[in-house]
Design a protein around this motif. Structure first.
Motif, PDB file in Angstrom:
ATOM      1  N   ALA A  18       0.852  -1.198   0.000  1.00 42.51           N
ATOM      2  CA  ALA A  18       0.000   0.000   0.000  1.00 42.51           C
ATOM      3  C   ALA A  18       0.887   1.246   0.000  1.00 42.51           C
ATOM      4  N   ASP A  19       0.286   2.345  -0.375  1.00 46.80           N
ATOM      5  CA  ASP A  19       1.014   3.606  -0.431  1.00 46.80           C
ATOM      6  C   ASP A  19       1.161   4.152   0.990  1.00 46.80           C
ATOM      7  N   GLU A  20       2.311   3.871   1.582  1.00 45.54           N
ATOM      8  CA  GLU A  20       2.512   4.217   2.996  1.00 45.54           C
ATOM      9  C   GLU A  20       2.460   5.731   3.215  1.00 45.54           C
ATOM     10  N   GLN A  21       2.998   6.440   2.242  1.00 47.13           N
ATOM     11  CA  GLN A  21       3.032   7.891   2.375  1.00 47.13           C
ATOM     12  C   GLN A  21       1.612   8.471   2.437  1.00 47.13           C
ATOM     13  N   ARG A  22       0.780   8.007   1.550  1.00 45.75           N
ATOM     14  CA  ARG A  22      -0.592   8.504   1.502  1.00 45.75           C
ATOM     15  C   ARG A  22      -1.349   8.135   2.794  1.00 45.75           C
ATOM     16  N   LEU A  23      -1.115   6.909   3.249  1.00 46.54           N
ATOM     17  CA  LEU A  23      -1.772   6.477   4.475  1.00 46.54           C
ATOM     18  C   LEU A  23      -1.310   7.302   5.671  1.00 46.54           C
ATOM     19  N   GLN A  24      -0.014   7.584   5.669  1.00 38.78           N
ATOM     20  CA  GLN A  24       0.542   8.386   6.769  1.00 38.78           C
ATOM     21  C   GLN A  24      -0.146   9.748   6.808  1.00 38.78           C
ATOM     22  N   SER A  25      -0.353  10.315   5.646  1.00 36.42           N
ATOM     23  CA  SER A  25      -1.017  11.632   5.589  1.00 36.42           C
ATOM     24  C   SER A  25      -2.444  11.530   6.094  1.00 36.42           C
ATOM     25  N   ALA A  26      -3.131  10.464   5.666  1.00 40.59           N
ATOM     26  CA  ALA A  26      -4.525  10.297   6.078  1.00 40.59           C
ATOM     27  C   ALA A  26      -4.628  10.116   7.594  1.00 40.59           C
ATOM     28  N   VAL A  27      -3.699   9.346   8.142  1.00 39.00           N
ATOM     29  CA  VAL A  27      -3.725   9.109   9.588  1.00 39.00           C
ATOM     30  C   VAL A  27      -3.424  10.398  10.335  1.00 39.00           C
ATOM     31  N   GLU A  28      -2.445  11.129   9.845  1.00 38.21           N
ATOM     32  CA  GLU A  28      -2.097  12.380  10.529  1.00 38.21           C
ATOM     33  C   GLU A  28      -3.273  13.351  10.499  1.00 38.21           C
ATOM     34  N   GLU A  29      -3.983  13.343   9.389  1.00 41.21           N
ATOM     35  CA  GLU A  29      -5.160  14.223   9.302  1.00 41.21           C
ATOM     36  C   GLU A  29      -6.223  13.791  10.311  1.00 41.21           C
ATOM     37  N   TRP A  30      -6.412  12.478  10.407  1.00 42.93           N
ATOM     38  CA  TRP A  30      -7.412  11.975  11.364  1.00 42.93           C
ATOM     39  C   TRP A  30      -7.012  12.348  12.794  1.00 42.93           C
ATOM     40  N   LEU A  31      -5.720  12.165  13.082  1.00 42.19           N
ATOM     41  CA  LEU A  31      -5.255  12.460  14.442  1.00 42.19           C
ATOM     42  C   LEU A  31      -5.427  13.952  14.753  1.00 42.19           C
ATOM     43  N   ALA A  32      -5.148  14.773  13.740  1.00 42.49           N
ATOM     44  CA  ALA A  32      -5.307  16.219  13.951  1.00 42.49           C
ATOM     45  C   ALA A  32      -6.775  16.555  14.198  1.00 42.49           C
ATOM     46  N   GLN A  33      -7.635  15.945  13.414  1.00 43.18           N
ATOM     47  CA  GLN A  33      -9.079  16.178  13.611  1.00 43.18           C
ATOM     48  C   GLN A  33      -9.522  15.713  14.987  1.00 43.18           C
ATOM     49  N   SER A  34      -8.967  14.572  15.421  1.00 46.20           N
ATOM     50  CA  SER A  34      -9.383  14.051  16.719  1.00 46.20           C
ATOM     51  C   SER A  34      -8.955  15.001  17.831  1.00 46.20           C
ATOM     52  N   GLU A  35      -7.754  15.574  17.684  1.00 46.82           N
ATOM     53  CA  GLU A  35      -7.318  16.546  18.690  1.00 46.82           C
ATOM     54  C   GLU A  35      -8.273  17.731  18.730  1.00 46.82           C
ATOM     55  N   ALA A  36      -8.720  18.128  17.541  1.00 48.67           N
ATOM     56  CA  ALA A  36      -9.606  19.293  17.477  1.00 48.67           C
ATOM     57  C   ALA A  36     -10.973  19.001  18.092  1.00 48.67           C
ATOM     58  N   VAL A  37     -11.552  17.879  17.708  1.00 48.99           N
ATOM     59  CA  VAL A  37     -12.917  17.622  18.218  1.00 48.99           C
ATOM     60  C   VAL A  37     -12.914  17.251  19.697  1.00 48.99           C
ATOM     61  N   LEU A  38     -11.759  16.831  20.187  1.00 49.07           N
ATOM     62  CA  LEU A  38     -11.693  16.451  21.606  1.00 49.07           C
ATOM     63  C   LEU A  38     -11.258  17.626  22.490  1.00 49.07           C
ATOM     64  N   THR A  39     -11.241  18.807  21.922  1.00 46.35           N
ATOM     65  CA  THR A  39     -10.952  19.999  22.718  1.00 46.35           C
ATOM     66  C   THR A  39     -11.983  20.119  23.834  1.00 46.35           C
ATOM     67  N   PRO A  40     -11.546  20.393  25.067  1.00 42.47           N
ATOM     68  CA  PRO A  40     -12.521  20.510  26.158  1.00 42.47           C
ATOM     69  C   PRO A  40     -13.624  21.522  25.845  1.00 42.47           C
ATOM     70  N   CYS A  41     -14.820  21.158  26.272  1.00 40.46           N
ATOM     71  CA  CYS A  41     -15.983  22.003  25.994  1.00 40.46           C
ATOM     72  C   CYS A  41     -16.553  22.518  27.318  1.00 40.46           C
ATOM     73  N   PRO A  42     -16.623  23.823  27.485  1.00 42.36           N
ATOM     74  CA  PRO A  42     -17.108  24.379  28.763  1.00 42.36           C
ATOM     75  C   PRO A  42     -18.529  23.919  29.108  1.00 42.36           C
ATOM     76  N   VAL A  43     -19.352  23.737  28.081  1.00 42.98           N
ATOM     77  CA  VAL A  43     -20.743  23.334  28.358  1.00 42.98           C
ATOM     78  C   VAL A  43     -20.766  21.925  28.977  1.00 42.98           C
ATOM     79  N   ILE A  44     -19.943  21.067  28.446  1.00 42.13           N
ATOM     80  CA  ILE A  44     -19.897  19.698  28.980  1.00 42.13           C
ATOM     81  C   ILE A  44     -19.296  19.713  30.379  1.00 42.13           C
ATOM     82  N   ARG A  45     -18.295  20.568  30.578  1.00 39.55           N
ATOM     83  CA  ARG A  45     -17.674  20.659  31.904  1.00 39.55           C
ATOM     84  C   ARG A  45     -18.709  21.106  32.937  1.00 39.55           C
ATOM     85  N   SER A  46     -19.587  21.998  32.519  1.00 40.34           N
ATOM     86  CA  SER A  46     -20.572  22.514  33.481  1.00 40.34           C
ATOM     87  C   SER A  46     -21.819  21.625  33.556  1.00 40.34           C
TER      88      SER A  46
END
Lengths: 310, 333
Positions: free
Chosen positions: A163-191
């Motif tokens: 498989a194209d490792e380079q392309r997969l690496q990019s896709a995974v990094e994008e997913w990980l970046a998105q996961s960091e973003a969506v998992l940002t703490p939310c004040p509404v949930i905290r409260s």
């Protein structure tokens, strides 16, 4: 319904409201022809050997979804009966508990992806993989970090099989970046106070500590009201004595409504929210979609990457 | 009434009362560590209605199952007879599996908990009808034939359930297994609960009134007929009553084993074999057993939630039955 097998998997396998007749036809077809899955012959859909594409058998719906999301749907040559809709044309080769060795042999994979059960990987499958020189990779997926670690490993493993490792690496990094973003703490949930997340309401059953949903809740700033490990079944009385501030029901809105009727309306009653997020029932790549829905349900402020779904 | 009978009734009644009080008073509270601590206290609203619901369900189901067990032991003249020998449990299980599989096929949410009441009841009644139809010989129910048909119907229904399990996701299989272990609902359907109580009360009264005939039928077919007893009608009545009681109980609490098997033996041990006293005593024994198990299980949590009531009745009932057998208490002949 327990987590890891959302309803949409099954309905995907039985498309349309054709009901019992279709099911019986499928049963008969399966009974009389030892081959084929999802109504298809494996010969018709399996990519030809030496085509430069890895031949992947996935015995886990979560891992099947991950392969699809990474653009490898065409590399799948075998999956479980309850695989995502995008894998409808992929032959069924058994499931986590009962891998069909003969069918797996027939599709001749390069790579076997397995999510082991509590009793581990089927020894016969392991032996067969060794004899046939298949690469068998088994991953437990209990925590959020398990999902992330698996994705980090995927590019190099699939790269070994062409498989194209380079392309997969990019896709995974994008997913990980998105996961960091969506998992940002939310004040509404905290409260929102102590939150109880239920995957079943009759009987009630919830996500305890040490589960991927608990991890998500904590990352978003929430507090899990169920401070015991695993996926325990509860009674209605337990719900009252736990006295969560918010009860989050995953699935159909009717389930939330059913639970709401159990509580007398009073200022002390917990708020019951329903999240129509089947994606949260499978610990895989679609979790991001589930977390986005969760954030929207609570009315969390948008995060740039999270809310546009890019 | 002999002192033994009076003592037996007092004992059964006492167990019922203690079990009821225990079920109403025992609860648990979550600790910071994540563990639960069992506490004994009189419940206040909103917990009280939940505990009353569970206690009421256990009483109703125990009553139905105990009485059904006794009627079947009389009908089949077999001390091993229980509500499950007629295939009703497997039939109910098949009904549940069909409902789950159908939900999967049409792509709607699968029913759970209370939503399984109707399919379970329909499955049990369906199995009852088939067993009834095939269990007759010359238009009359024959105990041995009935027993054999019941076993075959149970096997077929079990096999069909297993076949259907292959077309539902693992999560729903877990739900099915969960249902098979029995569950006492805290918020039961009022109509179903009332049905169970009314049905059990009517059958208890009628069976007590017919106790002399039932005693006669236990002597054997020839003796019963020579005494002028209409054996065919009695057997039909016993079969239908036992089937309806079991179907109602299964719909309410799922398939819970050993209560129907052991309650008549426990009652016989305490009040003797005369059905005029054995019928009400068995009802009390059934209620005491299921309510007691429901109370005791509140103390047992192995990590995944409280122990299922059906598991506990089997764990307690099995050794008790063996004890009766090994000590030759005179109830298993």
């Amino acid at each position: 319904m327990r987590p890891t097998t959302p309803p949409d998997r099954a309905s995907a396998w039985f498309p349309g409201p054709t009901g019992l007749r279709s099911a019986l036809l499928v049963l008969v077809a399966v009974a009389v022809s030892a081959g084929g899955g999802c109504g298809q012959s494996e010969q018709a859909v399996a990519p030809a050997p030496d085509s430069g594409v890895p031949r992947i058998v996935s015995l886990s719906p979560a891992l099947t979804q991950a392969m699809i999301d990474l653009g490898l749907a065409h590399a799948l040559v075998g999956c479980t009966p309850f695989a995502p809709e995008a894998a409808n044309s992929v032959p069924v080769v058994g499931d986590l508990l009962n891998p069909d060795l003969e069918r797996i042999l027939a599709v001749d994979p390069d790579l076997l992806l397995v999510q082991p059960t509590a009793r581990g990987v089927d020894p016969a499958l392991r032996t067969l993989a060794r004899e046939q020189d298949w690469d068998l990779v088994d991953w437990r997926i209990d925590r959020l970090e398990d999902v992330r670690n698996i994705l980090r490993e995927v590019p190099s493993i699939l790269g070994r099989h062409g498989a194209d490792e380079q392309r997969l690496q990019s896709a995974v990094e994008e997913w990980l970046a998105q996961s960091e973003a969506v998992l940002t703490p939310c004040p509404v949930i905290r409260s929102a106070g102590r939150i109880l997340v239920l995957y079943g309401v009759d009987p009630p059953a919830g996500f305890g500590t040490g589960t991927y949903v608990d991890d998500i809740l904590v990352r978003l700033g929430g507090r899990n009201a169920l401070q015991r490990p695993g996926y325990p079944e509860l009674s209605l009385e337990d719900l009252l004595t736990l006295s969560p501030d918010t009860i989050l029901v995953l699935g159909d809105p009717d389930r939330g409504a059913l639970l709401q009727t159990r509580f007398e309306p009073s200022p002390a009653s917990p708020e019951v929210l329903t999240v129509e997020a089947d994606a949260l029932l499978i610990p895989g790549t679609r979790l991001l979609e589930g977390v986005r829905t969760l954030r929207a349900t609570f009315g969390c402020p948008p995060t740039d990457i999270a809310e546009n779904g890019s | 009434m002999t002192p033994r009978i009076v003592l037996g009734f007092c004992l059964l009644l006492s167990i019922c009362v203690v079990a009821l009080l225990l079920r109403l008073m025992v609860g648990r509270i979550p600790l910071e560590s994540g563990a639960w601590q069992v506490v004994l206290s009189w419940p206040e609203d909103p917990i009280r209605p939940l505990r009353l619901g569970a206690a009421g369900s256990a009483l109703a189901a125990g009553w139905c199952l105990g009485l059904a067990g006794l009627l079947l032991q009389v009908l089949l003249r077999n001390p091993l007879a229980s509500p499950w020998v007629l295939g009703l449990s497997s039939g109910a299980g098949l009904g549940v599996m069909i409902a789950l599989a159908a939900a999967v096929m049409v792509g709607v949410d699968a029913p759970t908990g209370g939503g399984l009441v109707v399919p379970a009841g329909c499955g049990a009644l369906g199995a009852l009808a088939i067993t009834w139809w095939l269990g007759r010989e010359g238009g009359v129910l024959e105990p041995l034939r009935l027993l054999l048909v019941g076993v075959i119907v149970a096997s077929l229904a079990g096999a069909l359930s297993m076949a259907l399990q292959d077309i539902v996701p693992h999560g729903l299989r877990a739900d099915f297994i969960d249902w098979m272990m029995g569950r006492i609902p805290e918020a039961p359907s009022g109509g179903l609960l009332l049905t169970c109580f009314v049905l059990a009360a009517v059958v208890t009264v009628v069976a007590t009134l017919l106790a002399d005939w039932i005693d006669l039928s236990c002597l054997g077919s020839d003796e019963a007929r020579s005494s002028g007893l209409n054996l065919a009608s009695l057997r039909t009545g016993l079969f239908l009553a036992a089937g309806a009681l079991t179907a109602a109980a299964v719909a309410l609490v799922g398939p819970i084993g050993f209560v129907g098997l052991l309650s008549p033996h426990l009652a016989r041990l305490l009040v003797g074999p005369t059905h005029r006293v054995l019928v009400p005593a068995t009802c009390l024994a059934g209620m005491a057993m299921l309510l007691g198990a429901e109370a005791v299980r509140q103390f047992i949590d192995l990590g995944g939630g409280r122990l299922h009531v059906g598991v506990l009745t089997a764990l307690l009932g099995g050794p008790f039955f063996l004890w009766l057998l090994c000590t030759n208490r005179g109830t298993l002949r």
